[in-house]
Design an enzyme around this catalytic site. Structure first.
Site, PDB file in Angstrom:
ATOM      1  N   ASP A  36       7.670  -6.661   3.284  1.00 22.24           N
ATOM      2  CA  ASP A  36       8.458  -5.457   3.037  1.00 22.24           C
ATOM      3  C   ASP A  36       9.310  -5.675   1.788  1.00 22.24           C
ATOM      4  O   ASP A  36       9.378  -6.781   1.257  1.00 22.24           O
ATOM      5  CB  ASP A  36       9.388  -5.185   4.225  1.00 22.24           C
ATOM      6  CG  ASP A  36       8.644  -4.639   5.435  1.00 22.24           C
ATOM      7  OD1 ASP A  36       7.481  -4.236   5.279  1.00 22.24           O
ATOM      8  OD2 ASP A  36       9.232  -4.629   6.529  1.00 22.24           O
ATOM      9  N   LYS A  65       7.640   5.318  -1.495  1.00 26.62           N
ATOM     10  CA  LYS A  65       6.361   4.675  -1.221  1.00 26.62           C
ATOM     11  C   LYS A  65       6.225   4.338   0.259  1.00 26.62           C
ATOM     12  O   LYS A  65       7.140   3.812   0.885  1.00 26.62           O
ATOM     13  CB  LYS A  65       6.255   3.387  -2.046  1.00 26.62           C
ATOM     14  CG  LYS A  65       5.029   2.540  -1.698  1.00 26.62           C
ATOM     15  CD  LYS A  65       5.075   1.196  -2.381  1.00 26.62           C
ATOM     16  CE  LYS A  65       3.931   0.316  -1.902  1.00 26.62           C
ATOM     17  NZ  LYS A  65       3.956  -1.020  -2.498  1.00 26.62           N
ATOM     18  N   MET A 175      19.247   3.765   8.540  1.00 26.03           N
ATOM     19  CA  MET A 175      18.254   4.723   8.042  1.00 26.03           C
ATOM     20  C   MET A 175      18.774   6.158   8.131  1.00 26.03           C
ATOM     21  O   MET A 175      18.020   7.091   8.397  1.00 26.03           O
ATOM     22  CB  MET A 175      16.928   4.586   8.800  1.00 26.03           C
ATOM     23  CG  MET A 175      16.293   3.223   8.671  1.00 26.03           C
ATOM     24  SD  MET A 175      14.674   3.100   9.469  1.00 26.03           S
ATOM     25  CE  MET A 175      15.139   3.250  11.194  1.00 26.03           C
TER      26      MET A 175
END
Length: 245
Positions: A36, A65, A175
């Site tokens: 990642d 992406k 997030m």
């Protein structure tokens, strides 16, 4: 089928030296590393020799992406079946909003041996880096970690924001940059006081770290004023207002 194996490695929240010793050993022993973009992925050459290792970028950037999870699963199985030692390097901990269990299931279905190396999760370590304890004696005896990837009211969300506003303790949101205004408004509408302390830590545990403090009501405007972007963790609760060094 070859004798390959897969190891899911939690890379921690930021700088490479927050990787565990077991995680570093798994990376050193790997033939292939699927990485990642968060955690120590960009700093591998700081602590290990990459000679002969294949590094595959499988980043999932917020609102950018995206390498499909199905593609990642297929790569893990493909390389392991070819007899390679595969390390799947993930930011934070593989099982804290990291889709790690999906990868474990994919390996199990393919008959590929898979093990998990825990990592330091950003939900606790990043607030600590900003001087915010998620619990504190006499202040908060519980904390809840939630994903803010989906806004309150979204049919796909599994978060009960009304309940969070009532339960007390500390709320840690990861997030949740894009949906910070909707989240703050939902919590206030559910009777969490607008004056509740809040803190946000961007790029936690890296040289680019920034920390800001505000109230719940002002949190969305702070994000706009300071151009806060991902990755960022924000904390809502009395612990965010504690004095710190």
């Amino acid at each position: 089928m070859g004798s390959g194996r897969v190891t899911l490695v939690g890379g921690g929240p930021g700088d490479w030296d927050l990787l565990t010793l077991r995680g570093a050993r798994a990376l050193q022993e790997a033939d292939v590393i699927l990485a990642d973009h968060l955690g120590p992925a960009a700093q591998l050459d700081n602590f290990m020799d990459l000679t002969g290792k294949e590094i595959i970028d499988v980043s999932k950037l917020p609102y950018g992406k995206q390498v499909a999870q199905e593609r990642i699963n297929a790569l893990l199985v493909e390389h392991a079946r070819a007899g390679r030692a595969v390390a799947r390097l993930k930011g934070g901990d593989p099982f804290v909003f990291g889709r790690g269990y999906e990868e474990v299931e994919a390996c199990a279905a393919a008959g590929v041996p898979c093990s998990v190396v825990p990592g330091v999760t950003s939900s606790v370590s990043v607030p600590a880096a900003g001087g915010v304890p998620v619990t504190q004696r006499g202040v908060a005896h519980s904390f809840t970690v939630v994903s803010g990837h989906l806004p309150p009211g979204d049919a796909r969300s599994l978060v009960d924001w009304d309940a969070l506003a009532r339960v007390g303790g500390t709320i840690v949101v990861i997030m949740g940059v894009r949906n910070v205004r909707a989240i703050a408004e939902a919590l206030i509408d559910a009777a969490l006081p607008p004056t509740t302390p809040a803190a946000v830590i961007q790029n936690g545990e890296t040289p680019a770290q920034r920390t800001f403090r505000s109230t719940l009501a002002d949190l969305p405007d702070l994000f706009e004023r300071e151009s806060v972007g991902s990755p960022a963790v924000y904390v809502i609760g009395e612990v965010a207002g504690l004095a710190h060094a």
